[in-house]
Design a protein around this motif. Structure first.
Motif, PDB file in Angstrom:
ATOM      1  N   ILE A  30       0.844  -1.206   0.000  1.00  0.00           N
ATOM      2  CA  ILE A  30       0.000   0.000   0.000  1.00  0.00           C
ATOM      3  C   ILE A  30       0.875   1.251   0.000  1.00  0.00           C
ATOM      4  O   ILE A  30       0.643   2.196  -0.760  1.00  0.00           O
ATOM      5  CB  ILE A  30      -0.961  -0.021   1.192  1.00  0.00           C
ATOM      6  CG1 ILE A  30      -2.015  -1.110   0.999  1.00  0.00           C
ATOM      7  CG2 ILE A  30      -1.623   1.336   1.388  1.00  0.00           C
ATOM      8  CD1 ILE A  30      -2.856  -1.379   2.222  1.00  0.00           C
ATOM      9  N   PHE A  31       1.886   1.276   0.861  1.00  0.00           N
ATOM     10  CA  PHE A  31       2.806   2.406   0.944  1.00  0.00           C
ATOM     11  C   PHE A  31       3.504   2.630  -0.399  1.00  0.00           C
ATOM     12  O   PHE A  31       3.561   3.749  -0.908  1.00  0.00           O
ATOM     13  CB  PHE A  31       3.837   2.120   2.041  1.00  0.00           C
ATOM     14  CG  PHE A  31       4.873   3.166   2.218  1.00  0.00           C
ATOM     15  CD1 PHE A  31       4.607   4.309   2.943  1.00  0.00           C
ATOM     16  CD2 PHE A  31       6.139   3.014   1.668  1.00  0.00           C
ATOM     17  CE1 PHE A  31       5.583   5.281   3.112  1.00  0.00           C
ATOM     18  CE2 PHE A  31       7.106   3.967   1.831  1.00  0.00           C
ATOM     19  CZ  PHE A  31       6.831   5.109   2.553  1.00  0.00           C
TER      20      PHE A  31
ATOM     21  N   VAL B  55       4.173   5.685  -5.507  1.00  0.00           N
ATOM     22  CA  VAL B  55       4.402   5.596  -6.950  1.00  0.00           C
ATOM     23  C   VAL B  55       3.287   6.336  -7.686  1.00  0.00           C
ATOM     24  O   VAL B  55       3.548   7.113  -8.613  1.00  0.00           O
ATOM     25  CB  VAL B  55       4.496   4.126  -7.408  1.00  0.00           C
ATOM     26  CG1 VAL B  55       4.392   4.010  -8.913  1.00  0.00           C
ATOM     27  CG2 VAL B  55       5.783   3.502  -6.915  1.00  0.00           C
ATOM     28  N   GLY B  56       2.045   6.122  -7.268  1.00  0.00           N
ATOM     29  CA  GLY B  56       0.917   6.829  -7.877  1.00  0.00           C
ATOM     30  C   GLY B  56       1.014   8.329  -7.681  1.00  0.00           C
ATOM     31  O   GLY B  56       0.737   9.110  -8.592  1.00  0.00           O
ATOM     32  N   LEU B  57       1.406   8.739  -6.485  1.00  0.00           N
ATOM     33  CA  LEU B  57       1.567  10.164  -6.205  1.00  0.00           C
ATOM     34  C   LEU B  57       2.669  10.769  -7.064  1.00  0.00           C
ATOM     35  O   LEU B  57       2.510  11.871  -7.599  1.00  0.00           O
ATOM     36  CB  LEU B  57       1.880  10.372  -4.720  1.00  0.00           C
ATOM     37  CG  LEU B  57       1.879  11.784  -4.207  1.00  0.00           C
ATOM     38  CD1 LEU B  57       0.483  12.402  -4.318  1.00  0.00           C
ATOM     39  CD2 LEU B  57       2.341  11.808  -2.767  1.00  0.00           C
ATOM     40  N   GLY B  58       3.765  10.041  -7.234  1.00  0.00           N
ATOM     41  CA  GLY B  58       4.854  10.520  -8.084  1.00  0.00           C
ATOM     42  C   GLY B  58       4.426  10.645  -9.535  1.00  0.00           C
ATOM     43  O   GLY B  58       4.752  11.622 -10.208  1.00  0.00           O
ATOM     44  N   LEU B  59       3.683   9.660 -10.029  1.00  0.00           N
ATOM     45  CA  LEU B  59       3.185   9.739 -11.407  1.00  0.00           C
ATOM     46  C   LEU B  59       2.234  10.914 -11.583  1.00  0.00           C
ATOM     47  O   LEU B  59       2.271  11.608 -12.601  1.00  0.00           O
ATOM     48  CB  LEU B  59       2.490   8.434 -11.784  1.00  0.00           C
ATOM     49  CG  LEU B  59       3.395   7.221 -11.950  1.00  0.00           C
ATOM     50  CD1 LEU B  59       2.566   5.970 -12.161  1.00  0.00           C
ATOM     51  CD2 LEU B  59       4.364   7.439 -13.090  1.00  0.00           C
ATOM     52  N   TRP B  60       1.381  11.143 -10.597  1.00  0.00           N
ATOM     53  CA  TRP B  60       0.439  12.262 -10.680  1.00  0.00           C
ATOM     54  C   TRP B  60       1.180  13.601 -10.694  1.00  0.00           C
ATOM     55  O   TRP B  60       0.851  14.489 -11.472  1.00  0.00           O
ATOM     56  CB  TRP B  60      -0.535  12.203  -9.507  1.00  0.00           C
ATOM     57  CG  TRP B  60      -1.510  13.327  -9.480  1.00  0.00           C
ATOM     58  CD1 TRP B  60      -2.565  13.523 -10.316  1.00  0.00           C
ATOM     59  CD2 TRP B  60      -1.506  14.442  -8.576  1.00  0.00           C
ATOM     60  NE1 TRP B  60      -3.226  14.674  -9.976  1.00  0.00           N
ATOM     61  CE2 TRP B  60      -2.592  15.259  -8.907  1.00  0.00           C
ATOM     62  CE3 TRP B  60      -0.687  14.806  -7.517  1.00  0.00           C
ATOM     63  CZ2 TRP B  60      -2.888  16.418  -8.221  1.00  0.00           C
ATOM     64  CZ3 TRP B  60      -0.984  15.963  -6.830  1.00  0.00           C
ATOM     65  CH2 TRP B  60      -2.075  16.754  -7.192  1.00  0.00           C
ATOM     66  N   VAL B  61       2.194  13.731  -9.855  1.00  0.00           N
ATOM     67  CA  VAL B  61       2.950  14.990  -9.786  1.00  0.00           C
ATOM     68  C   VAL B  61       3.691  15.248 -11.096  1.00  0.00           C
ATOM     69  O   VAL B  61       3.678  16.365 -11.611  1.00  0.00           O
ATOM     70  CB  VAL B  61       3.932  14.960  -8.591  1.00  0.00           C
ATOM     71  CG1 VAL B  61       4.956  16.067  -8.686  1.00  0.00           C
ATOM     72  CG2 VAL B  61       3.165  15.055  -7.286  1.00  0.00           C
ATOM     73  N   PHE B  62       4.343  14.228 -11.636  1.00  0.00           N
ATOM     74  CA  PHE B  62       5.128  14.439 -12.856  1.00  0.00           C
ATOM     75  C   PHE B  62       4.266  14.575 -14.109  1.00  0.00           C
ATOM     76  O   PHE B  62       4.733  15.069 -15.121  1.00  0.00           O
ATOM     77  CB  PHE B  62       6.155  13.327 -13.029  1.00  0.00           C
ATOM     78  CG  PHE B  62       7.309  13.464 -12.085  1.00  0.00           C
ATOM     79  CD1 PHE B  62       8.168  14.541 -12.173  1.00  0.00           C
ATOM     80  CD2 PHE B  62       7.520  12.529 -11.095  1.00  0.00           C
ATOM     81  CE1 PHE B  62       9.230  14.687 -11.305  1.00  0.00           C
ATOM     82  CE2 PHE B  62       8.577  12.659 -10.214  1.00  0.00           C
ATOM     83  CZ  PHE B  62       9.431  13.740 -10.316  1.00  0.00           C
ATOM     84  N   SER B  63       3.010  14.159 -14.036  1.00  0.00           N
ATOM     85  CA  SER B  63       2.147  14.302 -15.208  1.00  0.00           C
ATOM     86  C   SER B  63       1.269  15.556 -15.130  1.00  0.00           C
ATOM     87  O   SER B  63       0.510  15.820 -16.049  1.00  0.00           O
ATOM     88  CB  SER B  63       1.256  13.065 -15.350  1.00  0.00           C
ATOM     89  OG  SER B  63       0.332  13.003 -14.282  1.00  0.00           O
TER      90      SER B  63
END
Length: 56
Positions: free
Chosen positions: A25-26, A31-39
């Motif tokens: 979960i962590f 990873v999802g948060l990083g993808l959202w920020v970079f996109s």
């Protein structure tokens, strides 16, 4: 006190899955948060960064 907790946790069947689930979960959250920020669009970031400085 730790010995009591350790003993109680050892008697629960399937307790080893909880640390694995917590790690997954962590990992997937960040990873999802990083993808959202970079996109995120640069224009939207500029617009949001100027909001505190505007008079409206």
């Amino acid at each position: 006190m730790f010995e009591q907790i350790k003993h109680n946790m050892e008697t629960i069947d399937g307790v080893a899955i909880y640390p694995i689930l917590s790690l997954l979960i962590f990992f997937f959250f960040f990873v999802g948060l990083g993808l959202w920020v970079f996109s995120y669009k640069k224009e939207k970031i500029q617009e949001l960064s100027q909001m505190p400085l505007s008079d409206n």
